[in-house]
Scaffold this motif. Sequence first.
Motif, PDB file in Angstrom:
ATOM      1  N   SER A 115      29.564  42.378  34.581  1.00 19.92           N
ATOM      2  CA  SER A 115      30.735  41.886  35.306  1.00 19.92           C
ATOM      3  C   SER A 115      31.875  42.904  35.337  1.00 19.92           C
ATOM      4  N   GLU A 116      31.764  43.940  34.560  1.00 16.06           N
ATOM      5  CA  GLU A 116      32.857  44.909  34.486  1.00 16.06           C
ATOM      6  C   GLU A 116      33.118  45.575  35.836  1.00 16.06           C
ATOM      7  N   LEU A 117      32.058  45.896  36.564  1.00 11.83           N
ATOM      8  CA  LEU A 117      32.219  46.519  37.875  1.00 11.83           C
ATOM      9  C   LEU A 117      32.931  45.563  38.838  1.00 11.83           C
ATOM     10  N   ALA A 118      32.535  44.316  38.824  1.00  8.61           N
ATOM     11  CA  ALA A 118      33.197  43.321  39.683  1.00  8.61           C
ATOM     12  C   ALA A 118      34.660  43.158  39.278  1.00  8.61           C
ATOM     13  N   PHE A 119      34.924  43.183  37.977  1.00  6.31           N
ATOM     14  CA  PHE A 119      36.296  43.037  37.481  1.00  6.31           C
ATOM     15  C   PHE A 119      37.166  44.210  37.940  1.00  6.31           C
ATOM     16  N   VAL A 120      36.665  45.419  37.767  1.00  6.64           N
ATOM     17  CA  VAL A 120      37.411  46.613  38.168  1.00  6.64           C
ATOM     18  C   VAL A 120      37.594  46.648  39.689  1.00  6.64           C
ATOM     19  N   THR A 121      36.566  46.237  40.416  1.00  6.66           N
ATOM     20  CA  THR A 121      36.655  46.184  41.877  1.00  6.66           C
ATOM     21  C   THR A 121      37.723  45.180  42.323  1.00  6.66           C
ATOM     22  N   ALA A 122      37.763  44.042  41.661  1.00  8.68           N
ATOM     23  CA  ALA A 122      38.784  43.038  41.999  1.00  8.68           C
ATOM     24  C   ALA A 122      40.184  43.594  41.764  1.00  8.68           C
TER      25      ALA A 122
ATOM     26  N   LEU B 257      41.969  35.730  34.157  1.00  8.57           N
ATOM     27  CA  LEU B 257      41.650  34.308  33.991  1.00  8.57           C
ATOM     28  C   LEU B 257      40.290  33.951  34.592  1.00  8.57           C
ATOM     29  N   LEU B 258      39.983  34.468  35.762  1.00 10.74           N
ATOM     30  CA  LEU B 258      38.710  34.152  36.414  1.00 10.74           C
ATOM     31  C   LEU B 258      37.528  34.725  35.631  1.00 10.74           C
ATOM     32  N   ALA B 259      37.620  35.997  35.277  1.00 11.00           N
ATOM     33  CA  ALA B 259      36.517  36.633  34.560  1.00 11.00           C
ATOM     34  C   ALA B 259      36.351  36.028  33.169  1.00 11.00           C
ATOM     35  N   SER B 260      37.438  35.804  32.486  1.00 13.50           N
ATOM     36  CA  SER B 260      37.370  35.239  31.134  1.00 13.50           C
ATOM     37  C   SER B 260      36.811  33.825  31.145  1.00 13.50           C
ATOM     38  N   SER B 261      37.273  33.009  32.084  1.00 13.90           N
ATOM     39  CA  SER B 261      36.792  31.624  32.108  1.00 13.90           C
ATOM     40  C   SER B 261      35.307  31.570  32.458  1.00 13.90           C
ATOM     41  N   GLY B 262      34.855  32.390  33.389  1.00 13.96           N
ATOM     42  CA  GLY B 262      33.430  32.436  33.706  1.00 13.96           C
ATOM     43  C   GLY B 262      32.604  32.892  32.523  1.00 13.96           C
ATOM     44  N   ASN B 263      33.074  33.911  31.842  1.00 13.28           N
ATOM     45  CA  ASN B 263      32.354  34.452  30.701  1.00 13.28           C
ATOM     46  C   ASN B 263      32.320  33.471  29.540  1.00 13.28           C
ATOM     47  N   VAL B 264      33.434  32.836  29.243  1.00 15.43           N
ATOM     48  CA  VAL B 264      33.489  31.886  28.128  1.00 15.43           C
ATOM     49  C   VAL B 264      32.658  30.639  28.432  1.00 15.43           C
ATOM     50  N   LEU B 265      32.699  30.165  29.646  1.00 18.21           N
ATOM     51  CA  LEU B 265      31.851  29.019  30.003  1.00 18.21           C
ATOM     52  C   LEU B 265      30.365  29.348  29.829  1.00 18.21           C
ATOM     53  N   ALA B 266      29.983  30.560  30.181  1.00 23.42           N
ATOM     54  CA  ALA B 266      28.581  30.955  30.044  1.00 23.42           C
ATOM     55  C   ALA B 266      28.157  31.078  28.579  1.00 23.42           C
ATOM     56  N   ILE B 267      29.025  31.587  27.712  1.00 22.21           N
ATOM     57  CA  ILE B 267      28.626  31.668  26.298  1.00 22.21           C
ATOM     58  C   ILE B 267      28.543  30.272  25.687  1.00 22.21           C
TER      59      ILE B 267
ATOM     60  N   LEU C   5      39.514  39.407  25.255  1.00 24.14           N
ATOM     61  CA  LEU C   5      40.096  40.704  24.883  1.00 24.14           C
ATOM     62  C   LEU C   5      39.396  41.863  25.580  1.00 24.14           C
ATOM     63  N   ARG C   6      38.095  41.745  25.775  1.00 23.17           N
ATOM     64  CA  ARG C   6      37.355  42.810  26.477  1.00 23.17           C
ATOM     65  C   ARG C   6      37.926  43.000  27.873  1.00 23.17           C
ATOM     66  N   TYR C   7      38.136  41.908  28.599  1.00 20.89           N
ATOM     67  CA  TYR C   7      38.702  42.027  29.943  1.00 20.89           C
ATOM     68  C   TYR C   7      40.161  42.478  29.897  1.00 20.89           C
ATOM     69  N   TYR C   8      40.897  42.046  28.887  1.00 24.73           N
ATOM     70  CA  TYR C   8      42.286  42.457  28.757  1.00 24.73           C
ATOM     71  C   TYR C   8      42.384  43.966  28.579  1.00 24.73           C
ATOM     72  N   PHE C   9      41.566  44.511  27.674  1.00 21.68           N
ATOM     73  CA  PHE C   9      41.605  45.966  27.451  1.00 21.68           C
ATOM     74  C   PHE C   9      41.123  46.732  28.679  1.00 21.68           C
ATOM     75  N   LEU C  10      40.190  46.153  29.402  1.00 22.96           N
ATOM     76  CA  LEU C  10      39.749  46.779  30.647  1.00 22.96           C
ATOM     77  C   LEU C  10      40.891  46.793  31.672  1.00 22.96           C
ATOM     78  N   THR C  11      41.693  45.746  31.675  1.00 29.41           N
ATOM     79  CA  THR C  11      42.867  45.703  32.561  1.00 29.41           C
ATOM     80  C   THR C  11      43.841  46.804  32.206  1.00 29.41           C
ATOM     81  N   LEU C  12      44.033  47.044  30.920  1.00 30.45           N
ATOM     82  CA  LEU C  12      44.957  48.089  30.479  1.00 30.45           C
ATOM     83  C   LEU C  12      44.458  49.483  30.866  1.00 30.45           C
ATOM     84  N   VAL C  13      43.147  49.673  30.812  1.00 30.84           N
ATOM     85  CA  VAL C  13      42.573  50.976  31.140  1.00 30.84           C
ATOM     86  C   VAL C  13      42.655  51.236  32.640  1.00 30.84           C
ATOM     87  N   VAL C  14      42.424  50.204  33.437  1.00 31.84           N
ATOM     88  CA  VAL C  14      42.463  50.371  34.900  1.00 31.84           C
ATOM     89  C   VAL C  14      43.909  50.325  35.321  1.00 31.84           C
TER      90      VAL C  14
END
Length: 134
Positions: free
Chosen positions: A21-28, A40-50, A125-134
């Motif tokens: 999902s990282e590529l989709a997240f960065v693309t978004a 919020l979208l990526a985190s909620s999808g990921n948490v629901l799946a786990i 946190l994974r998506y949050y740190f990815l947001t900071l990097v992008v």
Amino acid sequence: MAEIALFLSAFLAATILPFSSELAFVTALANDMPPLRALLLASSGNVLAICLNYWLGYWLYEATKTSLQSSKIGIKSLKYGHKYGYYALLLSWLPIIGDPLTLVSGVVRLKFVWFVMIAGTLRVLRYYFLTLVV
């Protein structure tokens, strides 16, 4: 449409399916989706799946508990899962090994609240740190 795609990619990425999902997240983010919305979208999808993985593991235990409890390896695996399961969840955000760990968490019956607190927080946190990097 982009929101649904991001949510679904994050959901599928957290299942046993080989998906990222990282590529989709960065693309978004690159396509000017507000960072908070993407997070919020990526985190909620990921948490629901786990959570789905956890409950599938929980059901899997019910279906196989007789064989697990009647073999030495099964008993030893359950013992280690109970002893080190929460520590193993600290690796649940990693690719390849993280998603099976969420399934095993249900098999060994880790407390669901702690499971969500540990694994869910790490996923966000994974998506949050990815947001900071992008």
